[in-house]
Design a protein around this motif. Structure first.
Motif, PDB file in Angstrom:
ATOM      1  N   PRO A   1      -3.208  10.918   1.411  1.00  0.00           N
ATOM      2  CA  PRO A   1      -2.248   9.847   1.688  1.00  0.00           C
ATOM      3  C   PRO A   1      -1.532   9.326   0.447  1.00  0.00           C
ATOM      4  O   PRO A   1      -0.498   8.685   0.559  1.00  0.00           O
ATOM      5  CB  PRO A   1      -3.123   8.746   2.317  1.00  0.00           C
ATOM      6  N   GLY A   2      -2.076   9.615  -0.726  1.00  0.00           N
ATOM      7  CA  GLY A   2      -1.409   9.187  -1.954  1.00  0.00           C
ATOM      8  C   GLY A   2      -0.193  10.006  -2.316  1.00  0.00           C
ATOM      9  O   GLY A   2       0.591   9.608  -3.184  1.00  0.00           O
ATOM     10  N   LEU A   3      -0.007  11.146  -1.651  1.00  0.00           N
ATOM     11  CA  LEU A   3       1.119  12.005  -1.988  1.00  0.00           C
ATOM     12  C   LEU A   3       2.465  11.382  -1.638  1.00  0.00           C
ATOM     13  O   LEU A   3       3.416  11.465  -2.425  1.00  0.00           O
ATOM     14  CB  LEU A   3       0.987  13.356  -1.270  1.00  0.00           C
ATOM     15  N   LEU A   4       2.572  10.776  -0.459  1.00  0.00           N
ATOM     16  CA  LEU A   4       3.867  10.229  -0.051  1.00  0.00           C
ATOM     17  C   LEU A   4       4.342   9.128  -0.998  1.00  0.00           C
ATOM     18  O   LEU A   4       5.476   9.193  -1.491  1.00  0.00           O
ATOM     19  CB  LEU A   4       3.801   9.745   1.395  1.00  0.00           C
ATOM     20  N   PRO A   5       3.538   8.109  -1.295  1.00  0.00           N
ATOM     21  CA  PRO A   5       4.018   7.125  -2.280  1.00  0.00           C
ATOM     22  C   PRO A   5       4.269   7.729  -3.657  1.00  0.00           C
ATOM     23  O   PRO A   5       5.171   7.282  -4.372  1.00  0.00           O
ATOM     24  CB  PRO A   5       2.902   6.069  -2.311  1.00  0.00           C
ATOM     25  N   ALA A   6       3.515   8.748  -4.039  1.00  0.00           N
ATOM     26  CA  ALA A   6       3.747   9.379  -5.340  1.00  0.00           C
ATOM     27  C   ALA A   6       5.109  10.054  -5.385  1.00  0.00           C
ATOM     28  O   ALA A   6       5.840   9.956  -6.388  1.00  0.00           O
ATOM     29  CB  ALA A   6       2.637  10.381  -5.636  1.00  0.00           C
ATOM     30  N   TYR A   7       5.492  10.751  -4.317  1.00  0.00           N
ATOM     31  CA  TYR A   7       6.807  11.378  -4.272  1.00  0.00           C
ATOM     32  C   TYR A   7       7.910  10.326  -4.226  1.00  0.00           C
ATOM     33  O   TYR A   7       8.961  10.482  -4.860  1.00  0.00           O
ATOM     34  CB  TYR A   7       6.910  12.312  -3.070  1.00  0.00           C
ATOM     35  N   LEU A   8       7.693   9.247  -3.475  1.00  0.00           N
ATOM     36  CA  LEU A   8       8.689   8.180  -3.434  1.00  0.00           C
ATOM     37  C   LEU A   8       8.894   7.570  -4.822  1.00  0.00           C
ATOM     38  O   LEU A   8      10.025   7.336  -5.248  1.00  0.00           O
ATOM     39  CB  LEU A   8       8.254   7.104  -2.444  1.00  0.00           C
ATOM     40  N   GLU A   9       7.804   7.314  -5.498  1.00  0.00           N
ATOM     41  CA  GLU A   9       7.882   6.732  -6.832  1.00  0.00           C
ATOM     42  C   GLU A   9       8.612   7.666  -7.798  1.00  0.00           C
ATOM     43  O   GLU A   9       9.452   7.222  -8.599  1.00  0.00           O
ATOM     44  CB  GLU A   9       6.474   6.447  -7.343  1.00  0.00           C
ATOM     45  N   ALA A  10       8.326   8.955  -7.711  1.00  0.00           N
ATOM     46  CA  ALA A  10       8.987   9.927  -8.584  1.00  0.00           C
ATOM     47  C   ALA A  10      10.488   9.982  -8.336  1.00  0.00           C
ATOM     48  O   ALA A  10      11.256  10.326  -9.236  1.00  0.00           O
ATOM     49  CB  ALA A  10       8.378  11.313  -8.380  1.00  0.00           C
ATOM     50  N   GLY A  11      10.918   9.634  -7.125  1.00  0.00           N
ATOM     51  CA  GLY A  11      12.342   9.666  -6.794  1.00  0.00           C
ATOM     52  C   GLY A  11      13.053   8.351  -6.988  1.00  0.00           C
ATOM     53  O   GLY A  11      14.228   8.228  -6.632  1.00  0.00           O
ATOM     54  N   GLY A  12      12.370   7.338  -7.544  1.00  0.00           N
ATOM     55  CA  GLY A  12      13.023   6.062  -7.812  1.00  0.00           C
ATOM     56  C   GLY A  12      12.842   5.007  -6.753  1.00  0.00           C
ATOM     57  O   GLY A  12      13.505   3.971  -6.788  1.00  0.00           O
ATOM     58  N   ASN A  13      11.946   5.236  -5.798  1.00  0.00           N
ATOM     59  CA  ASN A  13      11.672   4.260  -4.747  1.00  0.00           C
ATOM     60  C   ASN A  13      10.327   3.580  -4.992  1.00  0.00           C
ATOM     61  O   ASN A  13       9.405   3.648  -4.163  1.00  0.00           O
ATOM     62  CB  ASN A  13      11.688   4.941  -3.371  1.00  0.00           C
ATOM     63  N   GLN A  14      10.217   2.901  -6.131  1.00  0.00           N
ATOM     64  CA  GLN A  14       8.941   2.305  -6.532  1.00  0.00           C
ATOM     65  C   GLN A  14       8.478   1.212  -5.575  1.00  0.00           C
ATOM     66  O   GLN A  14       7.285   1.119  -5.250  1.00  0.00           O
ATOM     67  CB  GLN A  14       9.048   1.740  -7.954  1.00  0.00           C
ATOM     68  N   ALA A  15       9.419   0.365  -5.125  1.00  0.00           N
ATOM     69  CA  ALA A  15       9.021  -0.749  -4.257  1.00  0.00           C
ATOM     70  C   ALA A  15       8.433  -0.244  -2.951  1.00  0.00           C
ATOM     71  O   ALA A  15       7.388  -0.732  -2.493  1.00  0.00           O
ATOM     72  CB  ALA A  15      10.217  -1.661  -4.001  1.00  0.00           C
ATOM     73  N   LEU A  16       9.085   0.728  -2.346  1.00  0.00           N
ATOM     74  CA  LEU A  16       8.569   1.284  -1.094  1.00  0.00           C
ATOM     75  C   LEU A  16       7.226   1.965  -1.329  1.00  0.00           C
ATOM     76  O   LEU A  16       6.308   1.860  -0.504  1.00  0.00           O
ATOM     77  CB  LEU A  16       9.568   2.268  -0.492  1.00  0.00           C
ATOM     78  N   ALA A  17       7.085   2.657  -2.450  1.00  0.00           N
ATOM     79  CA  ALA A  17       5.816   3.301  -2.774  1.00  0.00           C
ATOM     80  C   ALA A  17       4.691   2.278  -2.845  1.00  0.00           C
ATOM     81  O   ALA A  17       3.593   2.496  -2.306  1.00  0.00           O
ATOM     82  CB  ALA A  17       5.932   4.054  -4.096  1.00  0.00           C
ATOM     83  N   GLU A  18       4.945   1.134  -3.478  1.00  0.00           N
ATOM     84  CA  GLU A  18       3.912   0.100  -3.578  1.00  0.00           C
ATOM     85  C   GLU A  18       3.606  -0.512  -2.219  1.00  0.00           C
ATOM     86  O   GLU A  18       2.455  -0.827  -1.914  1.00  0.00           O
ATOM     87  CB  GLU A  18       4.349  -0.977  -4.568  1.00  0.00           C
ATOM     88  N   HIS A  19       4.624  -0.697  -1.393  1.00  0.00           N
ATOM     89  CA  HIS A  19       4.388  -1.215  -0.035  1.00  0.00           C
ATOM     90  C   HIS A  19       3.472  -0.268   0.746  1.00  0.00           C
ATOM     91  O   HIS A  19       2.576  -0.701   1.477  1.00  0.00           O
ATOM     92  CB  HIS A  19       5.708  -1.394   0.703  1.00  0.00           C
ATOM     93  N   LEU A  20       3.709   1.040   0.614  1.00  0.00           N
ATOM     94  CA  LEU A  20       2.870   2.011   1.314  1.00  0.00           C
ATOM     95  C   LEU A  20       1.428   1.957   0.810  1.00  0.00           C
ATOM     96  O   LEU A  20       0.479   2.030   1.603  1.00  0.00           O
ATOM     97  CB  LEU A  20       3.416   3.424   1.133  1.00  0.00           C
TER      98      LEU A  20
END
Length: 338
Positions: free
Chosen positions: A193-212
């Protein structure tokens, strides 16, 4: 004369086709490599399919309690760029629930559904391949998980980044489906489950990654697929393929689930004619392929042209500028991929 149809793949296209063929009196066996209920990588909202299509397949009643999504928001690296209302609400329902309902409905109609049977993609009479993508050297990875407690501004949200995009959609029981498509990046070391927020964070979506990361996670809802290509899939000569096995539309369109049902609808009459009337299998296959190609040609071409815009810096900047100036032709674009 009633020749049996064997369908390899018990997903949306395969099970809805089985239900419709049984209503025509055709003997059907569905071979599914997995089991039910199960989670699958999917946006889990249906936009673009009509009630008439679902009724002709005999599955409309299965959506009676689906969520209705009316609004959407489009973000680029955390910045809102567009809000819109859908002319026709999208239906929100998880594959965990929907596939199980379809399986039960198919069995109730008289179809044989055999689970944990992995068929091989071969060309033979009466055999329909609906088992989804075939592994290739594609550069994409799809990731999905269910969470609760995720703040949403609209019913549906899309979040673009430098490496791909993710969609958020509410499903049953208060869960939100978070599903993303990204360029495969083997430098990302997260797991499960850590993969999706990690990919989001790598693409510049840090806030959404932290929410997840801080949201409640639904056990066993994480799923992933990798190594596939978008667009028309490489055909196997003589084999009839439907659904994702025939073509995979980029998921930002929200049209993949609809195309599975529409493809099944197009195949019912030719397959029933083969079963009952002795129509040749070659003629049947050609008729289905022609119908599917004609139905989806435009939307696949448009989606294929738009997809690089979402992943390129200049394309995303252009879309953001158009949206800021209230010039983004969202509804015309949407109509072209429906």
């Amino acid at each position: 004369m009633n020749r049996e149809i064997t369908i390899a793949g018990g997903g949306l296209a395969g099970l809805s086709l089985a239900c419709a063929l049984r209503a025509q009196g055709v003997a059907v066996t569905v071979l599914e490599a997995g089991n039910y209920p199960r989670h699958r990588v999917c946006g889990e909202f249906i936009s673009g399919v009509t009630d008439d299509t679902l009724s002709r397949l005999g599955v409309a009643e299965l959506f009676a309690d689906a969520r209705f999504h009316h609004s959407l928001a489009w973000h680029n690296q955390g910045q809102l760029i567009h809000r819109a209302r859908l002319k026709t609400p999208a239906l929100g329902i998880s594959r965990h629930l929907l596939d199980e309902r379809l399986r039960n409905h198919a069995v109730g109609s008289g179809a044989v559904v055999r689970t944990n049977v992995r068929a091989k993609p071969v060309a033979r009479e009466g055999f329909v391949w609906t088992a989804g993508r075939r592994p290739t050297n594609g550069t994409w990875i799809g990731l999905k998980m269910h969470v609760k407690g995720l703040p949403l501004s609209e019913d549906l949200e899309m979040h673009c980044g430098t490496n791909g995009y993710a969609g958020l959609a509410g499903v049953e029981d208060g869960w939100t489906n978070a599903c993303g498509l990204f360029r495969l990046d083997r430098s990302i070391r997260a797991e499960g489950p850590g993969l999706l927020p990690a990919y989001l964070e790598a693409g510049g979506n840090q806030a959404l990654a932290e929410h997840l990361r801080s949201a409640e996670y639904r056990e066993r809802s994480f799923s992933a697929v990798a190594g596939f290509q978008l667009g028309r899939q490489i055909p196997i000569p003589g084999m009839l393929a439907l659904g994702d096995a025939e073509s995979m539309i980029p998921p930002f369109t929200g049209n993949g689930m609809s195309m599975a049902f529409q493809a099944a609808e197009l195949a019912v009459a030719p397959l029933a004619a083969w079963s009952r009337d002795g129509r040749s299998w070659q003629e049947t296959t050609e008729a289905v392929r022609a119908a599917v190609s004609g139905k989806f040609r435009r939307r696949l071409a448009v989606a294929g042209a738009l997809h690089p815009l979402l992943l390129g810096r200049s394309g995303r900047s252009l879309l953001q500028c158009l949206a800021s100036a209230r010039l983004l032709p969202f509804q015309p674009m949407l109509s072209l991929i429906r």
